[in-house]
Design an enzyme around this catalytic site. Structure first.
Site, PDB file in Angstrom:
ATOM      1  N   LYS A  81       0.842  -1.184   0.000  1.00  0.00           N
ATOM      2  CA  LYS A  81       0.000   0.000   0.000  1.00  0.00           C
ATOM      3  C   LYS A  81       0.891   1.253   0.000  1.00  0.00           C
ATOM      4  O   LYS A  81       2.051   1.139   0.380  1.00  0.00           O
ATOM      5  CB  LYS A  81      -0.928  -0.004   1.203  1.00  0.00           C
ATOM      6  CG  LYS A  81      -0.206   0.227   2.531  1.00  0.00           C
ATOM      7  CD  LYS A  81      -1.108   0.760   3.582  1.00  0.00           C
ATOM      8  CE  LYS A  81      -0.271   1.290   4.716  1.00  0.00           C
ATOM      9  NZ  LYS A  81      -0.799   2.247   5.562  1.00  0.00           N
ATOM     10  N   ASP A  95      -2.481  -5.952   2.184  1.00  0.00           N
ATOM     11  CA  ASP A  95      -2.892  -5.129   3.317  1.00  0.00           C
ATOM     12  C   ASP A  95      -2.613  -5.996   4.530  1.00  0.00           C
ATOM     13  O   ASP A  95      -3.342  -6.962   4.796  1.00  0.00           O
ATOM     14  CB  ASP A  95      -4.392  -4.803   3.211  1.00  0.00           C
ATOM     15  CG  ASP A  95      -4.850  -3.891   4.344  1.00  0.00           C
ATOM     16  OD1 ASP A  95      -4.226  -3.922   5.422  1.00  0.00           O
ATOM     17  OD2 ASP A  95      -5.836  -3.156   4.148  1.00  0.00           O
ATOM     18  N   HIS A  96      -1.549  -5.656   5.252  1.00  0.00           N
ATOM     19  CA  HIS A  96      -1.075  -6.609   6.265  1.00  0.00           C
ATOM     20  C   HIS A  96      -2.109  -6.843   7.371  1.00  0.00           C
ATOM     21  O   HIS A  96      -2.042  -7.836   8.083  1.00  0.00           O
ATOM     22  CB  HIS A  96       0.277  -6.185   6.838  1.00  0.00           C
ATOM     23  CG  HIS A  96       0.224  -4.969   7.693  1.00  0.00           C
ATOM     24  ND1 HIS A  96       0.382  -3.721   7.189  1.00  0.00           N
ATOM     25  CD2 HIS A  96       0.019  -4.825   9.011  1.00  0.00           C
ATOM     26  CE1 HIS A  96       0.289  -2.841   8.170  1.00  0.00           C
ATOM     27  NE2 HIS A  96       0.061  -3.488   9.289  1.00  0.00           N
ATOM     28  N   LYS A 103      -3.538 -10.655   9.759  1.00  0.00           N
ATOM     29  CA  LYS A 103      -3.534 -10.826  11.213  1.00  0.00           C
ATOM     30  C   LYS A 103      -4.514 -11.928  11.608  1.00  0.00           C
ATOM     31  O   LYS A 103      -5.604 -12.037  11.059  1.00  0.00           O
ATOM     32  CB  LYS A 103      -3.913  -9.508  11.900  1.00  0.00           C
ATOM     33  CG  LYS A 103      -2.808  -8.466  11.776  1.00  0.00           C
ATOM     34  CD  LYS A 103      -3.147  -7.198  12.495  1.00  0.00           C
ATOM     35  CE  LYS A 103      -2.066  -6.156  12.289  1.00  0.00           C
ATOM     36  NZ  LYS A 103      -0.798  -6.503  12.944  1.00  0.00           N
ATOM     37  N   ASP A 157      -4.092   6.769   5.054  1.00  0.00           N
ATOM     38  CA  ASP A 157      -3.089   5.880   5.633  1.00  0.00           C
ATOM     39  C   ASP A 157      -3.715   4.686   6.355  1.00  0.00           C
ATOM     40  O   ASP A 157      -3.154   3.592   6.347  1.00  0.00           O
ATOM     41  CB  ASP A 157      -2.223   6.679   6.619  1.00  0.00           C
ATOM     42  CG  ASP A 157      -0.888   6.019   6.873  1.00  0.00           C
ATOM     43  OD1 ASP A 157      -0.277   5.547   5.893  1.00  0.00           O
ATOM     44  OD2 ASP A 157      -0.463   5.954   8.038  1.00  0.00           O
ATOM     45  N   HIS A 164      -6.937  -0.330   5.721  1.00  0.00           N
ATOM     46  CA  HIS A 164      -7.083  -1.248   6.858  1.00  0.00           C
ATOM     47  C   HIS A 164      -8.510  -1.262   7.427  1.00  0.00           C
ATOM     48  O   HIS A 164      -9.126  -2.322   7.542  1.00  0.00           O
ATOM     49  CB  HIS A 164      -6.141  -0.852   7.988  1.00  0.00           C
ATOM     50  CG  HIS A 164      -4.701  -0.790   7.583  1.00  0.00           C
ATOM     51  ND1 HIS A 164      -4.146  -1.660   6.692  1.00  0.00           N
ATOM     52  CD2 HIS A 164      -3.703   0.043   7.963  1.00  0.00           C
ATOM     53  CE1 HIS A 164      -2.860  -1.364   6.544  1.00  0.00           C
ATOM     54  NE2 HIS A 164      -2.576  -0.339   7.296  1.00  0.00           N
TER      55      HIS A 164
END
Lengths: 521, 378
Positions: free
Chosen positions: A177, A206-207, A211, A264, A269
């Site tokens: 991103k 998109d980390h 998760k 951001d 996210h």
């Protein structure tokens, strides 16, 4: 040199019953921006931990590509230090590291230099020849967004990323991103990327989606019979999604000035988390099955009308304050930040999803820098019981809240009222908690481990598709447009909040106007 | 000592994790009372956690001590209510005695704790008749029960009659089988336990080797070379016959080899002949050695296919060399897990591996082929 086609292989019967029933095919990962922080702190440590857990193929190579003029040995040493500091599997095991490091290579070059990509191609062929690799390649773009299009164009010109064909080695591209800075740039980038690559080759990372708790959200909703029947506007009063950071701009004032917290954190996210929390059950748990349902949510986000804009969108900047026992400066005093900046470091949003399931249920999103603690969570606030039997004691009865903690301390908690022991009918809220750390006793894998492995396996479920990116930008860009109009009209007075507090009063008032309050995560 | 002083002293010992003697019929009440005191003393709510009831039958004080050490090691990872059932031949009295103690795990920073408990019941031979009823009374409701059956000295009737009906998962350890013939007892036990999953710590110890060996046949090599295997050698530490048999059984089962004959070899090992599904022949050698090894007992697995060799060879207690024809040899880490870590794995999804039961049956079948010669290890 054209990659060699791998010989067809028979399935491996000995994999039956083993922890990893699927191991990726041998491959080379090329990391653009290999001398940067992400490679050292996240990517190589993730690859090392995967190697340590035997989840990568026995033949696997990494070729770092960057502007810095270093050789293979210097690259290995730099990555060893990174893995020693950041890998989940620490301390490093000497034998594993030795085997892993032997297959780390480095190639210096500029991202817009066609000759550098020819050299890259030759080096790749040389490595693949030496290690007996079949030509499968993953290209990781850990570079500034301005380089995404040139790098992909160069990959195409050097014939390094051919479109997928049955029986041929694969070429996949992971893009970090931000994917665009607004709808127009995202569309333009998608167009440029699609000129070279098939959508199936593109893995927009998109980390947050890597998760464990985010993935558990799907399991929680769709593998348990008791929650999904309640997951709608009949039982849910509202939803709060919080992405709080204690850090400021950390020396990236120049970048953040252009981005702001909405770009951001929220566009990617938090909207991804929202779409997973709100989506309908997918037909299958395959990549497009899940992504189709997420897309429907993003498309159903109601555009905020001008008349309600100030009641549904709050932006603010942090003023000087205190974090972790030390004084921190105001945003406008940070290096690289304009003294009259109108970039938001905090945003709170009231969002509606126009669907049968969510009609009338507000989703409150907030994200900010320099908040009191780092916490990302989804809090599902259920409606009150329809009739309260307990007279004045009912004042202490609070609606049930299901909170899903994404980071840190991953877990799920359910608050409910319980009778206090004693002769009186007093009610007290209690919490029933599940935490990964205590229930399973294992540390969840790093998000990048899961995502890199999925890309190598060709599973795009946890990556963002082009239409999802455009849908989220479509919604977010209208807010940016309105802010740009306000700035152009000379309205540059943003609310502020002292660093170390939970945001501006305006955000509290937004919920108070609805008879609600932010939950303390 | 007054009742209040006694209660205070008991609580302090309980909070330190020391055993407290209680009446057998009062275990639950005493535990409730002690945890309540712990909440009041700490000024905050104490979370008692339990994911499994873990029943561990054992014999003798040494066995009990080992069991308690295992439960202490488990507590930080999986909170269990551990119920140790000990037959103590040296016990002086005629009745069962009970002790309870706590396992308190603080999180970093000390803010939060997870607490679980151990209950130990000790009695002379004969008192095991009461164990079944006591376990049924002490099971935390709604929580699954696993029985860790590792002490071959325990009477099998206790498991069969009293404990199995209350058990959702049976955990055994083939490494504690002194002789391979006990594989048949284990197979009978697994049959009796069906449909409950049976997890084997010995099988889990083999996993590191199985993973490495299976990895040799991942793409691009693929399963092709396995189809035409002609010779298999499993080298093992002397005394680890059961592990070696299980390793051969794993391969024979998955590769669909039909055992036809067994013979003893000059090095004190065994040779098995198999028929592949294409009617080709495979010879498998189990070869004992005095080399150092971990409790998995496996030193090497080598498979030959014509002129090609595929092998995982232990070069140190925690390292192995991986060999295959298309790449240079490489050294890799061999994982070794403690018994507590293996029990944790056995309580998780890895403890439901149906391949173990099938491999156990296959291994028992292999053993039944062994020649009845003098000096046989039967």
């Amino acid at each position: 040199m054209e990659p060699r086609a791998p010989a067809p292989t028979l399935p491996n019967p000995l994999r039956e019953g083993l922890v990893a029933e699927r191991i990726p095919e041998p491959a080379t990962m090329v990391i653009f921006g290999a001398s940067g922080d992400l490679a050292r702190r996240k990517l190589l440590p993730a690859l090392y931990s995967l190697t340590r857990d035997r989840l990568l193929p026995s033949r696997f190579a990494v070729l770092g590509f960057g502007r810095q003029a270093i050789d293979d040995e210097a690259f290995r040493e730099e990555m060893r230090r990174g893995c020693e500091e950041f890998a989940r599997r620490r301390p490093l095991d000497a034998a594993t590291w030795s085997g892993f490091a032997r297959n780390l290579f480095y190639q210096q070059g500029a991202y817009d230099d066609p000759a550098a990509f020819q050299r890259l191609s030759a080096r790749l062929a040389e490595i693949e020849q030496a290690l007996g690799l079949p030509g499968n390649r993953v290209f990781y773009l850990s570079t500034p967004p301005s380089t995404f299009a040139p790098v992909i164009r160069s990959l195409g010109q050097a014939r390094l990323a051919p479109r997928p064909e049955p029986g041929k080695p694969f070429a996949r591209v992971i893009i970090e991103k931000p994917f665009g800075i607004d709808l127009e740039t995202a569309r333009a980038l998608n167009h440029q990327v699609h000129e070279i690559l098939d959508e199936r080759q593109i893995y927009r990372i998109d980390h947050y989606l890597g998760k464990e708790t985010v993935q558990n959200l799907l399991v929680f909703r769709f593998a348990n019979g008791i929650f999904e029947p309640l997951w709608n506007n009949h039982f849910i009063d509202h939803v709060q999604i919080t992405g709080a950071e204690t850090v400021g701009v950390e020396g990236r004032g120049g970048y953040f000035e252009q981005a702001g917290i909405l770009r951001d954190m929220v566009q990617n996210h938090l909207l991804q988390v929202l779409s997973l929390a709100a989506m309908e059950p997918p037909v299958t748990f395959e990549a497009d099955g899940v992504r189709d349902e997420k897309l429907k949510v993003l498309k159903a986000l109601r555009h905020i009308p001008s008349s309600d804009f100030d009641r549904q969108v709050i932006r603010a900047q942090y003023a000087a304050g205190s974090i972790g026992g030390r004084a921190v400066p105001a945003y406008r005093s940070e290096p690289g930040v304009d003294a009259h900046s109108t970039t938001e470091t905090y945003v709170a949003l009231k969002i509606f999803i126009d669907s049968w399931r969510w009609a009338g249920v507000p989703f409150y999103l907030r994200s900010g820098k320099r908040l009191p603690k780092r916490a990302t969570e989804i809090a599902i606030h259920f409606k009150e019981a329809p009739h309260l039997l307990f007279g004045r004691r009912a004042e202490t009865i609070r609606p049930n809240v299901l909170s899903i903690r994404i980071q840190p301390d991953e877990g799920i908690a359910l608050n409910f009222g319980s009778k206090l022991p004693g002769p009186a009918m007093e009610v007290a809220p209690v919490s029933m908690e599940f935490r990964y750390g205590t229930s399973f006793g294992v540390e969840p894998p790093e998000a990048y481990e899961r995502l890199l492995l999925d890309c190598l396996l060709g599973d795009g479920t946890l990556f963002t598709r082009a239409d999802e990116v455009e849908a989220s930008w479509t919604w977010v860009s209208r807010i940016h447009k309105r802010w740009a109009e306000e700035t152009a009209a000379g309205d540059t007075n943003l609310p502020t909040y002292p660093a170390g507090t939970w945001g501006p009063e305006e955000a509290d008032r937004m919920l108070a106007a609805d008879g609600r309050a932010w939950r303390l995560p | 000592m007054s009742e209040a002083e006694r209660a205070r002293a008991n609580f302090e010992r309980f909070a330190r994790g020391e055993p407290i003697a209680v009446e057998v019929g009062e275990i639950e009440r005493e535990l409730g009372s002690l945890w309540q005191q712990a909440s009041q003393a700490g000024g905050s709510v104490v979370s008692r956690a339990v994911l499994w009831n873990l029943v561990v039958p054992t014999r003798g004080q040494a066995g009990l001590e080992k069991t308690k050490a295992l439960c202490d090691a488990l507590a930080p990872v999986v909170p269990v209510r551990a119920i140790a059932l000990c037959i103590d031949d040296a016990s002086g009295g005629s009745a069962l005695t009970a002790t309870i103690d706590s396992n308190v795990v603080s999180q970093p920073g000390g803010g939060r704790v997870v607490c679980c408990e151990e209950i130990s019941l000790v009695g002379p031979p004969g008192t095991e008749a009461h164990f079944g009823a006591i376990v049924r009374a002490l099971q935390v409701p709604g929580v699954r029960t696993a029985t860790l059956w590792m002490d071959a000295a325990m009477p099998s009737a206790l498991l069969a009659r009293e404990l199995l009906p209350a058990t959702r998962r049976l955990i055994v350890d083939t490494a504690s089988c002194g002789r391979p013939i006990q594989l048949r007892d284990l197979e009978a036990l697994a049959t009796r336990a069906y449909p409950r999953p049976v997890a084997d710590l010995g099988w889990l110890r083999l996993e590191s080797f199985r993973l490495l060996f299976a990895g040799l046949f991942d793409p691009p090599v693929g399963g092709g070379p396995l189809r035409h295997a002609s010779r298999l050698t499993v080298r093992y530490r002397a005394g680890g016959d059961v592990s070696a048999l299980l390793a051969v059984a794993w391969l024979g089962l998955l590769l669909d080899w039909k055992p036809t004959r067994a013979a003893e070899t000059s090095d004190g090992g065994l040779r098995f002949d198999f028929e592949r599904d294409d009617q080709g022949q495979v010879q498998a050698f189990l070869s004992p050695s005095g080399a150092a090894c971990d409790r998995s007992a496996i030193l090497a697995i080598e498979l030959v296919n014509g002129r090609d060799e595929y092998a995982v060879i232990r070069t140190a207690v925690d390292q192995a060399e991986v060999r295959l024809p298309i790449a240079p040899p490489r050294t890799v880490k061999l994982d070794a897990a403690s018994d507590a870590e293996l029990v944790v794995a056995a309580l998780g999804p890895r403890g439901r591996d149906p391949l173990f039961a099938r491999s156990l049956t296959y291994a028992a079948r292999l053993w039944s082929l062994e020649p009845r010669s003098a000096g046989s290890r039967r």
